[in-house]
Write an enzyme that holds these catalytic residues in place. Sequence first.
Site, PDB file in Angstrom:
ATOM      1  CB  ALA A 162      -2.208  -0.217  10.636  1.00  0.00           C
ATOM      2  CB  ALA A 163      -1.836  -2.578  15.416  1.00  0.00           C
ATOM      3  CG  ASP A 170       1.138  -0.138   7.475  1.00  0.00           C
ATOM      4  OD1 ASP A 170       1.757  -0.727   6.567  1.00  0.00           O
ATOM      5  OD2 ASP A 170       1.656   0.743   8.186  1.00  0.00           O
ATOM      6  CB  SER A 230       8.368   1.196  16.398  1.00  0.00           C
ATOM      7  OG  SER A 230       7.140   0.519  16.147  1.00  0.00           O
ATOM      8  N   GLY A 231       7.655   2.141  13.141  1.00  0.00           N
ATOM      9  CA  GLY A 231       7.621   1.562  11.802  1.00  0.00           C
ATOM     10  C   GLY A 231       7.001   0.186  11.761  1.00  0.00           C
ATOM     11  CG  LEU A 232       7.744  -2.320  14.438  1.00  0.00           C
ATOM     12  CD1 LEU A 232       8.077  -2.997  15.772  1.00  0.00           C
ATOM     13  CD2 LEU A 232       8.392  -3.075  13.284  1.00  0.00           C
ATOM     14  N   GLY A 233       3.685  -0.494  12.314  1.00  0.00           N
ATOM     15  CA  GLY A 233       2.249  -0.462  12.082  1.00  0.00           C
ATOM     16  C   GLY A 233       1.420  -0.178  13.316  1.00  0.00           C
TER      17      GLY A 233
END
Length: 308
Positions: A101-102, A143, A95-98
């Site tokens: 990374a999360a 990120d 979604s491009g929301l990391g």
Amino acid sequence: MRSAASAPGKVILFGEHAVVYGKPAVAVAINRRTTVTLEDSGEMRIDIPSLGISFTGESGTPAGGILDYIMRALELYHDGSPLRVRVDMEVPAGSGLGSSAALTVALIGALDAYHGREAGPDDTASRAHRVELDVQGAASPLDTAVSTYGGLIYLAPDRTVRRLSADLRDSLVISSTHRSGNTAEMVASVRERYERLPEVMSMIMDATEMITRTACRFILENNLEPLGELMNINHGLLDAMGVSTPELSMMVHEARAAGAAGAKITGAGGGGSIVAFCPGTAGSVAEALGRKWNTLRAEFSSEGVLHL
């Protein structure tokens, strides 16, 4: 033995893609988190309910997509003993929301707790960045820094992290396309364009750096009014890099028409999400975008990785 940790997703406000080439960037953690829970097990097992993934050791070696981040982190930071890994994601993959990374930061946090290791945030962010580099081939530390530290982050060209302070409450709207983006593919496509047109792409990256630095200066001055216009210009540069799509551009223009001060791609592009800066108009912008796309009003999160 059981351990768990969670880490937030992020929205890049300024500087994506340019940050891969040593330029600065500004990003903010949002209140959508990924939680990783580890438990002793008689066999290797990975469960990601939101993606319909349920893998056991009898299925061979998992590979592809977000599983690559899990396997690489386990290779680097686990002793090889069988584990059950459960991943609960509020950050949609692609979604491009990391999301990667999360997941990576939360998994490393859970592994550190499982093995009784003490690690500061700098170390956690650095190790998570290594995982992203190994999986993607190229990745900035942005990120993983945001997922580790939380808050509003300025990543400087020398890769130092500076936490900024700004009141972004009730001002960010995120809308996602029906097509996920692939970060590794989009980073590679920008690199290929850079190799074909180095002088042109260098100017685009320099212009992106100027926008990011200007935005940081306004944030430090507590003057948020110009951020929307700067986001609009940043979106134009991302389009010039080749990472926009007709659907993303349509979303950006509809957000602006509904009252957003500014809107742009957030993340790698090629699908994924846009972010709209909507001080005083978040409700109407979210309503307009929500008629066609998955839309949420993102809240700022000051918390990074948490051990649960």
